[in-house]
Write a protein that holds these residues in place. Structure first.
Motif, mmCIF file in Angstrom:
data_model
loop_
_atom_site.group_PDB
_atom_site.id
_atom_site.type_symbol
_atom_site.label_atom_id
_atom_site.label_comp_id
_atom_site.label_asym_id
_atom_site.label_seq_id
_atom_site.Cartn_x
_atom_site.Cartn_y
_atom_site.Cartn_z
ATOM 1 N N HIS A 292 3.141 -4.148 9.027
ATOM 2 C CA HIS A 292 2.611 -2.979 8.319
ATOM 3 C C HIS A 292 2.336 -3.314 6.857
ATOM 4 C CE1 HIS A 292 3.337 -0.396 11.733
ATOM 5 N NE2 HIS A 292 4.463 -1.056 11.902
ATOM 6 N N THR A 293 1.413 -2.564 6.263
ATOM 7 C CA THR A 293 1.051 -2.783 4.864
ATOM 8 C C THR A 293 2.053 -2.068 3.955
ATOM 9 O OG1 THR A 293 -1.259 -2.945 5.495
ATOM 10 C CG2 THR A 293 -0.816 -2.459 3.192
ATOM 11 N N HIS A 294 2.405 -2.713 2.851
ATOM 12 C CA HIS A 294 3.348 -2.101 1.903
ATOM 13 C C HIS A 294 2.781 -2.114 0.488
ATOM 14 C CE1 HIS A 294 6.416 -2.130 5.028
ATOM 15 N NE2 HIS A 294 6.112 -3.395 5.264
ATOM 16 N N PRO A 295 2.665 -0.938 -0.141
ATOM 17 C CA PRO A 295 2.311 -0.899 -1.562
ATOM 18 C C PRO A 295 3.572 -1.125 -2.409
ATOM 19 C CG PRO A 295 2.327 1.337 -0.632
ATOM 20 C CD PRO A 295 2.772 0.399 0.459
ATOM 21 N N ILE A 296 3.678 -2.320 -2.977
ATOM 22 C CA ILE A 296 4.909 -2.683 -3.698
ATOM 23 C C ILE A 296 4.746 -2.351 -5.178
ATOM 24 C CG2 ILE A 296 6.501 -4.549 -4.269
ATOM 25 C CD1 ILE A 296 6.414 -3.719 -1.254
ATOM 26 N N HIS A 344 10.028 -1.327 -5.407
ATOM 27 C CA HIS A 344 10.156 -0.713 -4.074
ATOM 28 C C HIS A 344 8.807 -0.508 -3.430
ATOM 29 C CE1 HIS A 344 8.805 3.365 -5.391
ATOM 30 N NE2 HIS A 344 9.302 2.999 -6.559
ATOM 31 N N CYS A 345 8.841 -0.328 -2.122
ATOM 32 C CA CYS A 345 7.635 0.086 -1.414
ATOM 33 C C CYS A 345 7.378 1.544 -1.760
ATOM 34 C CB CYS A 345 7.814 -0.072 0.095
ATOM 35 S SG CYS A 345 6.344 0.487 0.992
ATOM 36 N N HIS A 346 6.119 1.892 -2.039
ATOM 37 C CA HIS A 346 5.811 3.275 -2.413
ATOM 38 C C HIS A 346 5.494 4.158 -1.209
ATOM 39 C CE1 HIS A 346 5.550 6.199 -5.515
ATOM 40 N NE2 HIS A 346 5.559 5.296 -6.460
ATOM 41 N N GLU A 349 9.204 6.630 2.912
ATOM 42 C CA GLU A 349 10.118 6.400 4.032
ATOM 43 C C GLU A 349 10.562 4.948 4.092
ATOM 44 O OE1 GLU A 349 8.837 8.827 7.794
ATOM 45 O OE2 GLU A 349 7.180 8.406 6.431
ATOM 46 N N HIS A 350 9.708 4.040 3.690
ATOM 47 C CA HIS A 350 10.108 2.636 3.654
ATOM 48 C C HIS A 350 11.113 2.415 2.519
ATOM 49 C CE1 HIS A 350 6.096 1.261 5.726
ATOM 50 N NE2 HIS A 350 6.824 2.051 6.481
ATOM 51 N N GLN A 351 10.807 3.017 1.376
ATOM 52 C CA GLN A 351 11.736 2.916 0.241
ATOM 53 C C GLN A 351 13.112 3.441 0.632
ATOM 54 O OE1 GLN A 351 10.611 5.330 -3.204
ATOM 55 N NE2 GLN A 351 12.730 5.319 -3.876
ATOM 56 N N GLY A 354 15.363 1.250 3.193
ATOM 57 C CA GLY A 354 15.744 -0.143 2.959
ATOM 58 C C GLY A 354 14.885 -0.961 2.028
ATOM 59 N N MET A 355 13.625 -0.556 1.799
ATOM 60 C CA MET A 355 12.753 -1.432 1.013
ATOM 61 C C MET A 355 12.823 -1.055 -0.475
ATOM 62 S SD MET A 355 8.949 -2.705 2.060
ATOM 63 C CE MET A 355 9.287 -3.574 3.588
ATOM 64 N N THR A 356 14.018 -1.210 -1.019
ATOM 65 C CA THR A 356 14.286 -0.879 -2.417
ATOM 66 C C THR A 356 15.112 -2.006 -3.040
ATOM 67 O OG1 THR A 356 14.358 1.491 -1.957
ATOM 68 C CG2 THR A 356 15.431 0.780 -3.968
HETATM 69 CU CU LIG Z 1 6.387 -0.113 2.970
#
Ligand SMILES: [Cu+2]
Length: 362
Positions: A292-296, A344-346, A349-351, A354-356
């Protein structure tokens, strides 16, 4: 002042107050939002746009901000469950009502043959847009608030949560419609319509001048230290969810194999993902090992987006980098402000699952 509860400041409690005092250094289009219980607070509307004007007003006939976001509502207009675990573990849980500036399919009247500045912001918590302009030619003039080095034609442009793009549109003759269309799904829709009406402004592309540059120093990457960050999957449940946290109990994502969904002042989540030395220049390599794509997004800094292993990138300043599946993106910046800065991922829900992480500059 790029504040995060517990990391840089206490939350602002009900009937409490906090004054942000700052001098805006860089003109442009910005996003503000709560960073506490953020999936719920942003989904319920606690976010918006801040526009910092250039010292000398650029020569546009119209300046139109567009805030793109969905609302996750049921048929009665009540909020639906914001986080659906199965979806949070994938692209995210999408809203049901698509809006621009809090309206469904708004239509604005602009003057014929006018030169229009449109400020695009994706303030949605989930959706990554792929935007194009139909009915007129458009050019990109700024990304994440910062003027780009060379104005270029707008094609179909990806814009993820938190990201901004300023474009210029040269409007057609009277009685025409120009649309900005999202084509990220198999059912494209117009996020906005412009109708031309009134006196012709008789503009042409020669009237489009570059925006004044913001005072960002050029980056010298000679000898810059490379720090690698792997955005991957994670598993399990979050522990030590504080009473104020309201984060999800689920873990689906990670940065460098560590999953943090919320910052708890008393837990191991307060360990920095990376430590940087003040005044040094760093290259961050963002590596996406998920499908999946993640805006970091990195707090506190603009970074220079340098390159990708998958596509051609024209170097530019940004504070959020869209990292596609299997992609490695390199960004560089000078660590010139002491502090703890969230990364973090913007996709919230990803943030939250866990994506923090955060970087410490000292
Ligand atoms: Cu993400």
């Amino acid at each position: 002042m790029d504040g995060v509860p517990y990391l840089t400041q206490d939350p602002v409690y009900p009937n409490d107050e906090f004054t942000y005092e700052f001098t805006p250094k860089d003109a442009g289009t910005y996003f503000y939002h709560s960073h506490f219980n953020s999936l719920a607070q942003l989904s319920h509307g606690l976010s918006g746009m801040i526009i910092i004007d250039e010292k000398i007003k650029p020569n546009f006939d119209h300046d139109i901000p567009l805030n793109l976001r969905d609302w996750r509502l049921d048929k009665t207009g009540s909020y639906k469950q914001l986080l659906v675990p199965k979806k949070a573990a994938r692209a995210g849980t999408f809203g049901t009502l698509k809006t621009t500036n809090w309206q469904v399919e708004p239509e604005y009247t602009v003057k014929p043959n006018s030169l229009v500045r449109v400020r695009l912001l994706v303030s949605d918590v989930t959706r990554i847009f792929k935007l194009m302009v139909n009915g007129a030619k458009a050019k990109i003039i700024a990304i994440d608030g910062n003027p780009i080095d060379e104005i270029r034609d707008m094609q179909r442009e990806w814009l993820g949560p938190g990201m901004r793009m300023d474009i210029a549109i040269l409007m057609p003759d009277e009685g025409q419609t120009v649309e900005i269309v999202n084509s990220s799904t198999n059912k494209p829709w117009a996020v906005v319509k412009f109708k031309t009406q009134g006196t012709s402004q008789k503009r042409n592309w020669r009237d489009l001048k570059p925006l004044p540059k913001n005072p960002l120093e050029p980056i010298d990457i000679q000898g810059a230290k490379i720090k690698k960050f792997k955005f991957g999957a994670g598993f399990g449940k979050q522990k030590e969810l504080g009473v104020n946290c309201a984060a999800s109990q689920y873990i689906f994502w990670s940065i460098n194999n560590i999953s943090i969904g919320h910052l708890d002042p008393l837990s191991a989540s307060m360990a920095a993902t990376a430590r940087l030395k003040l005044g040094k220049t760093y290259i961050f390599e963002f590596s996406n090992v998920t499908p999946h794509t993640h805006p970091i997004h990195l707090h506190g800094f603009f970074f220079r987006v340098l390159s990708s292993n998958k596509r051609k990138i024209i170097p530019h300043w940004a504070d959020t980098a869209l990292v596609r599946p299997d992609e490695k993106i390199r960004v560089a910046f000078k660590a010139d402000i002491v502090g703890n800065w969230l990364m973090h991922c913007h996709i919230l829900e990803h943030q939250k699952t866990g994506m923090t992480g955060f970087i410490n500059v000292s």
